[in-house]
Design a protein around this motif. Structure first.
Motif, PDB file in Angstrom:
ATOM      1  N   PRO A 148       2.169  -6.311   3.224  1.00 13.12           N
ATOM      2  CA  PRO A 148       2.014  -6.982   1.926  1.00 13.12           C
ATOM      3  C   PRO A 148       3.360  -7.478   1.383  1.00 13.12           C
ATOM      4  CG  PRO A 148       2.160  -4.643   1.585  1.00 13.12           C
ATOM      5  CD  PRO A 148       2.323  -4.850   3.060  1.00 13.12           C
ATOM      6  N   PHE A 149       3.276  -8.198   0.257  1.00 10.93           N
ATOM      7  CA  PHE A 149       4.492  -8.786  -0.328  1.00 10.93           C
ATOM      8  C   PHE A 149       5.354  -7.768  -1.056  1.00 10.93           C
ATOM      9  CE2 PHE A 149       1.811  -8.676  -4.081  1.00 10.93           C
ATOM     10  CZ  PHE A 149       2.724  -8.382  -5.086  1.00 10.93           C
ATOM     11  N   ASN A 150       4.734  -6.654  -1.501  1.00  9.98           N
ATOM     12  CA  ASN A 150       5.481  -5.815  -2.456  1.00  9.98           C
ATOM     13  C   ASN A 150       6.467  -4.847  -1.806  1.00  9.98           C
ATOM     14  OD1 ASN A 150       3.483  -4.233  -1.423  1.00  9.98           O
ATOM     15  ND2 ASN A 150       2.725  -3.497  -3.386  1.00  9.98           N
ATOM     16  N   PRO A 174       4.435 -10.393   8.600  1.00  9.40           N
ATOM     17  CA  PRO A 174       4.737 -10.001   7.213  1.00  9.40           C
ATOM     18  C   PRO A 174       4.026 -10.918   6.230  1.00  9.40           C
ATOM     19  CG  PRO A 174       6.534 -11.314   8.112  1.00  9.40           C
ATOM     20  CD  PRO A 174       5.521 -11.161   9.224  1.00  9.40           C
ATOM     21  N   ARG A 177       4.679 -14.480   1.596  1.00 14.99           N
ATOM     22  CA  ARG A 177       5.382 -14.650   0.332  1.00 14.99           C
ATOM     23  C   ARG A 177       6.767 -13.982   0.368  1.00 14.99           C
ATOM     24  NH1 ARG A 177       0.758 -13.128  -3.931  1.00 14.99           N
ATOM     25  NH2 ARG A 177       0.016 -11.747  -2.292  1.00 14.99           N
ATOM     26  N   GLY A 204       2.620 -16.225   8.804  1.00 17.08           N
ATOM     27  CA  GLY A 204       1.327 -16.908   8.803  1.00 17.08           C
ATOM     28  C   GLY A 204       0.383 -16.338   7.779  1.00 17.08           C
ATOM     29  N   VAL A 209      -3.698 -14.095  11.403  1.00 13.55           N
ATOM     30  CA  VAL A 209      -4.289 -12.756  11.463  1.00 13.55           C
ATOM     31  C   VAL A 209      -5.563 -12.783  12.319  1.00 13.55           C
ATOM     32  CG1 VAL A 209      -5.378 -10.921  10.090  1.00 13.55           C
ATOM     33  CG2 VAL A 209      -3.277 -12.014   9.276  1.00 13.55           C
ATOM     34  N   VAL A 224      -1.368  -2.979   5.651  1.00 15.53           N
ATOM     35  CA  VAL A 224      -1.238  -2.544   4.256  1.00 15.53           C
ATOM     36  C   VAL A 224      -1.383  -3.790   3.391  1.00 15.53           C
ATOM     37  CG1 VAL A 224       0.237  -1.473   2.507  1.00 15.53           C
ATOM     38  CG2 VAL A 224       0.336  -0.647   4.859  1.00 15.53           C
ATOM     39  N   GLY A 225      -2.235  -3.725   2.375  1.00 15.95           N
ATOM     40  CA  GLY A 225      -2.422  -4.872   1.486  1.00 15.95           C
ATOM     41  C   GLY A 225      -3.599  -4.623   0.565  1.00 15.95           C
ATOM     42  N   SER A 226      -4.251  -5.678   0.136  1.00 15.05           N
ATOM     43  CA  SER A 226      -5.347  -5.522  -0.820  1.00 15.05           C
ATOM     44  C   SER A 226      -6.604  -4.998  -0.110  1.00 15.05           C
ATOM     45  CB  SER A 226      -5.651  -6.860  -1.488  1.00 15.05           C
ATOM     46  OG  SER A 226      -6.029  -7.794  -0.509  1.00 15.05           O
ATOM     47  N   TYR A 232     -11.840  -6.564   5.528  1.00 23.92           N
ATOM     48  CA  TYR A 232     -12.084  -7.652   6.490  1.00 23.92           C
ATOM     49  C   TYR A 232     -11.429  -7.315   7.847  1.00 23.92           C
ATOM     50  CZ  TYR A 232     -11.630 -12.229   8.686  1.00 23.92           C
ATOM     51  OH  TYR A 232     -11.680 -13.263   9.586  1.00 23.92           O
ATOM     52  N   GLY A 249      -5.890  -1.305  -1.757  1.00 27.64           N
ATOM     53  CA  GLY A 249      -5.343  -1.243  -3.101  1.00 27.64           C
ATOM     54  C   GLY A 249      -5.453   0.141  -3.729  1.00 27.64           C
ATOM     55  N   GLY A 281       1.922  -0.401  -4.693  1.00 27.04           N
ATOM     56  CA  GLY A 281       0.634   0.199  -4.342  1.00 27.04           C
ATOM     57  C   GLY A 281       0.522   1.589  -4.942  1.00 27.04           C
ATOM     58  N   SER A 410      -5.943   6.599  -3.834  1.00 26.67           N
ATOM     59  CA  SER A 410      -4.635   6.610  -3.178  1.00 26.67           C
ATOM     60  C   SER A 410      -3.809   7.821  -3.643  1.00 26.67           C
ATOM     61  CB  SER A 410      -3.932   5.287  -3.492  1.00 26.67           C
ATOM     62  OG  SER A 410      -2.712   5.220  -2.851  1.00 26.67           O
ATOM     63  N   ILE A 449       1.256   8.707   4.668  1.00 28.58           N
ATOM     64  CA  ILE A 449       0.657   8.046   3.500  1.00 28.58           C
ATOM     65  C   ILE A 449      -0.700   7.444   3.884  1.00 28.58           C
ATOM     66  CG2 ILE A 449       1.849   5.818   3.915  1.00 28.58           C
ATOM     67  CD1 ILE A 449       2.092   5.615   0.838  1.00 28.58           C
TER      68      ILE A 449
HETATM   69  P1  NAD Z   1      -2.923  -9.200   0.652  1.00 29.99           P
HETATM   70  O1  NAD Z   1      -4.130  -8.492   1.127  1.00 29.99           O
HETATM   71  O2  NAD Z   1      -3.087 -10.482  -0.093  1.00 29.99           O
HETATM   72  O3  NAD Z   1      -1.968  -9.556   1.904  1.00 29.99           O
HETATM   73  C1  NAD Z   1      -1.550  -8.564   2.809  1.00 29.99           C
HETATM   74  C2  NAD Z   1      -1.371  -9.216   4.184  1.00 29.99           C
HETATM   75  O4  NAD Z   1      -2.637  -9.712   4.639  1.00 29.99           O
HETATM   76  C3  NAD Z   1      -0.413 -10.392   4.184  1.00 29.99           C
HETATM   77  O5  NAD Z   1       0.355 -10.344   5.363  1.00 29.99           O
HETATM   78  C4  NAD Z   1      -1.330 -11.608   4.156  1.00 29.99           C
HETATM   79  O6  NAD Z   1      -0.786 -12.723   4.807  1.00 29.99           O
HETATM   80  C5  NAD Z   1      -2.565 -11.114   4.902  1.00 29.99           C
HETATM   81  N1  NAD Z   1      -3.796 -11.720   4.376  1.00 29.99           N
HETATM   82  C6  NAD Z   1      -4.057 -12.093   3.107  1.00 29.99           C
HETATM   83  N2  NAD Z   1      -5.316 -12.571   2.998  1.00 29.99           N
HETATM   84  C7  NAD Z   1      -5.863 -12.486   4.235  1.00 29.99           C
HETATM   85  C8  NAD Z   1      -7.157 -12.818   4.763  1.00 29.99           C
HETATM   86  N3  NAD Z   1      -8.114 -13.328   3.996  1.00 29.99           N
HETATM   87  N4  NAD Z   1      -7.371 -12.594   6.067  1.00 29.99           N
HETATM   88  C9  NAD Z   1      -6.417 -12.067   6.854  1.00 29.99           C
HETATM   89  N5  NAD Z   1      -5.176 -11.741   6.409  1.00 29.99           N
HETATM   90  C10 NAD Z   1      -4.902 -11.950   5.113  1.00 29.99           C
HETATM   91  O7  NAD Z   1      -2.074  -8.144  -0.192  1.00 29.99           O
HETATM   92  P2  NAD Z   1      -0.754  -8.410  -1.035  1.00 29.99           P
HETATM   93  O8  NAD Z   1      -1.109  -9.130  -2.291  1.00 29.99           O
HETATM   94  O9  NAD Z   1       0.316  -8.973  -0.164  1.00 29.99           O
HETATM   95  O10 NAD Z   1      -0.299  -6.910  -1.367  1.00 29.99           O
HETATM   96  C11 NAD Z   1      -0.688  -6.227  -2.528  1.00 29.99           C
HETATM   97  C12 NAD Z   1      -1.747  -5.194  -2.220  1.00 29.99           C
HETATM   98  O11 NAD Z   1      -1.239  -4.239  -1.298  1.00 29.99           O
HETATM   99  C13 NAD Z   1      -2.176  -4.405  -3.437  1.00 29.99           C
HETATM  100  O12 NAD Z   1      -3.572  -4.276  -3.445  1.00 29.99           O
HETATM  101  C14 NAD Z   1      -1.496  -3.058  -3.260  1.00 29.99           C
HETATM  102  O13 NAD Z   1      -2.151  -1.969  -3.876  1.00 29.99           O
HETATM  103  C15 NAD Z   1      -1.547  -2.925  -1.760  1.00 29.99           C
HETATM  104  N6  NAD Z   1      -0.573  -1.954  -1.287  1.00 29.99           N
HETATM  105  C16 NAD Z   1      -1.008  -0.692  -1.060  1.00 29.99           C
HETATM  106  C17 NAD Z   1      -0.104   0.284  -0.656  1.00 29.99           C
HETATM  107  C18 NAD Z   1      -0.574   1.688  -0.408  1.00 29.99           C
HETATM  108  O14 NAD Z   1       0.259   2.564  -0.259  1.00 29.99           O
HETATM  109  N7  NAD Z   1      -1.889   1.909  -0.338  1.00 29.99           N
HETATM  110  C19 NAD Z   1       1.241  -0.044  -0.486  1.00 29.99           C
HETATM  111  C20 NAD Z   1       1.649  -1.339  -0.709  1.00 29.99           C
HETATM  112  C21 NAD Z   1       0.729  -2.299  -1.108  1.00 29.99           C
END
Ligand code: NAD
Length: 482
Positions: A148-150, A174, A177, A204, A209, A224-226, A232, A249, A281, A410, A449
């Motif tokens: 994710p970006f954060n 990565p 963003r 990308g 992905v 790691v991400g949303s 998905y 998330g 997160g 979490s 984690i």
């Molecule tokens: P995101 O899901 O938008 O993106 C994460 C990654 O997935 C990126 O590399 C992005 O390019 C890719 N991606 C985005 N949409 C996609 C799709 N439709 N299909 C395939 N790949 C896709 O998340 P974000 O906004 O970059 O990160 C923020 C999120 O990450 C928040 O929900 C946060 O809680 C979570 N997070 C959780 C933890 C944890 O410890 N659980 C840690 C860090 C971040």
């Protein structure tokens, strides 16, 4: 305008795709870079490089792999100021937080340097007459990390140091963003002596992905991400029989008991809710004030939130930086609007914040809601911004039940002076991480984690011994020499 390359087979690579994304400085709201978005060609190239490198890397003795990772750790430490500045410019968090991210990333690499010990198997003599048994942990092959970006540096470091240490080769995708630190990781690993192709970076979006998930030579994916993306990727990769771990998330709660040191709790909430502009997160976005703690806690919090100095993360006086994008700023402002309309009390309203000389920056000031109810969207959904919701609850039992009923699982923390309360809380909550008088219970590198429900899809937590298990396949050997 900076042109960011992919990093494939030990080299920067511009790519053949005609698709690009704009990279922004979120404090200035200006386009500063141009990021190539990988298509099938680049994915094929990166996976082929990783597959080819796997043959020799997987046979390299673990202690030699560890030596390269140790060199890499030293280079990371040497480069920490530059890395922190890159994180701040692209992600927006203040420099002190970016330095903290680098320090934690270094810890992850240090842990992976112990891989000979971590891969040591178990041995039993005489499982039968003249028969001995032991187990091996073997690398999987090409593994992928999607981050994710954060946490542009730390989230990849939750994955690749252990993956490489176990003998796998890696393709990192990565966030588009925050792409720069990933390329720097590739350069530093090469300088540390990592053979070409063992670590690759592809920029990308969904297209890259999807191609990585579908690639038959990709064995496993860490994400790691949303939550929506986690769900998905978990579904798509599982259907293809791949090993997948996907952290989603969060909506982390902090319970404040009436016996707690309320100044300590208010200071903790300030850091945990507004650090990295609430985009972590592990950020705390809900305070559950138990019994008489409510008014006294809000009284202490309000002036602290009002006094938060919002500004460019590169300015040492700033205490909170901007959000990641204009679009995300609109989303966070929409949640604040929604909370007001739903009837929550706005104690501090960050919507009108003004940062001198940064008119186009994506800033939102610290916002504090009181008397939030569990049915409100600001409570149920992840906002990922500098918005803290205070809810009043009668007792610990109700607080624990609310945490356990939430869709996200979490982390959760409790501030108290009572050991029995702390113990009941620790045993009662069903979240991946628990903190007692610690606002963000971020596990150290040698722990792991993860989470549950919408915060973790898949069985394995990231890093620590869980990471070793995820990145290796168990083999049981039984031997008899008649
Ligand atoms: P995101 O899901 O938008 O993106 C994460 C990654 O997935 C990126 O590399 C992005 O390019 C890719 N991606 C985005 N949409 C996609 C799709 N439709 N299909 C395939 N790949 C896709 O998340 P974000 O906004 O970059 O990160 C923020 C999120 O990450 C928040 O929900 C946060 O809680 C979570 N997070 C959780 C933890 C944890 O410890 N659980 C840690 C860090 C971040």
């Amino acid at each position: 305008m900076l042109k960011i390359p992919h990093f494939i087979n030990g080299q920067p690579y511009d790519g053949r795709s005609s698709r690009y994304a704009d990279g922004f400085d979120p404090a200035l709201g200006e386009i500063v870079s141009n990021i190539p978005l990988a298509g099938q060609d680049e994915v094929d190239l990166a996976v082929a490089a990783a597959r080819e490198a796997f043959a020799a890397w997987s046979q390299t003795p673990p202690q030699r792999r560890a030596r390269i990772l140790f060199n890499f750790k030293l280079l990371l430490e040497h480069d920490q100021e530059d890395l922190a500045a890159t994180i701040t410019r692209e992600q927006g968090k203040i420099l002190a937080e970016a330095r903290g991210e680098v320090a934690r990333a270094v810890d992850m690499v240090a842990y992976a340097c112990g891989i000979p010990q971590l891969l040591k198997g178990q041995y039993t003599e005489q499982t039968g007459e003249g028969v001995d048994s032991w187990n091996l942990r073997e690398p999987l092959g090409v593994v992928v990390g999607i981050t994710p970006f954060n946490l542009p540096l730390l989230a990849p470091c939750w994955m690749f140091p252990l993956a490489l240490a176990c003998g796998n080769t890696f393709v990192l995708k990565p966030s588009e963003r925050t792409p720069s630190t990933a390329v720097r990781l590739g350069e530093l690993l090469r300088e540390a002596g990592l053979p070409a192709g063992v670590f690759n970076v592809l920029h990308g979006d969904k297209m890259a992905v999807d191609a990585l998930i579908a690639h038959e030579q990709v064995e496993a994916l860490s994400f790691v991400g949303s939550t929506s993306t986690a769900q998905y990727i978990h579904t798509q990769a599982s259907q293809r029989g791949k090993r997948v771990q996907a952290l989603g998330g969060a909506k982390n709660h902090l319970v404040v008991m009436p016996d707690a040191d309320l100044d300590l709790a208010a200071d903790a909430l300030l850091r945990a809710a507004y650090g990295t502009a609430g985009e972590r997160g592990m950020a705390v976005s809900v305070a559950l004030a138990v019994g008489s703690a409510g008014d006294a806690l809000v009284e202490r919090l309000a002036p602290r939130v009002r006094d938060l100095k919002v500004g460019n993360g590169m300015d040492p006086n700033s205490q909170m930086g901007p959000l990641i994008s204009a679009q995300h700023r609109v989303k966070v402002l929409g949640y604040i609007e929604d909370g007001v309309e739903a009837g929550a009390t706005v104690v501090v309203d960050g919507r009108a914040v003004n940062v001198a000389g940064h008119d186009k920056g994506y800033f939102v000031g610290g916002t504090l809601f009181d008397h939030v109810r569990p049915t409100m969207n600001v409570y149920r959904e992840e906002i990922l911004g500098p918005v803290l919701c205070v809810l009043r609850v009668p007792d610990l039992k109700t607080a624990v039940a609310m945490i356990n009923q939430h869709d996200y699982a979490s982390g959760a923390s409790c501030y108290t002076r009572d050991g029995a309360t702390a113990r009941a809380f620790t045993r009662g909550v069903r979240t991946g991480a628990v903190g007692i008088n610690v606002p963000i219970p971020m596990p150290a590198a040698w722990h792991a984690i993860g989470g549950a429900k919408r915060s973790l899809l898949g069985d394995h937590y990231l890093h620590g011994e869980e990471g070793v298990r995820f990145y290796t396949r168990y083999k049981s050997v039984t031997q008899y020499w008649p």
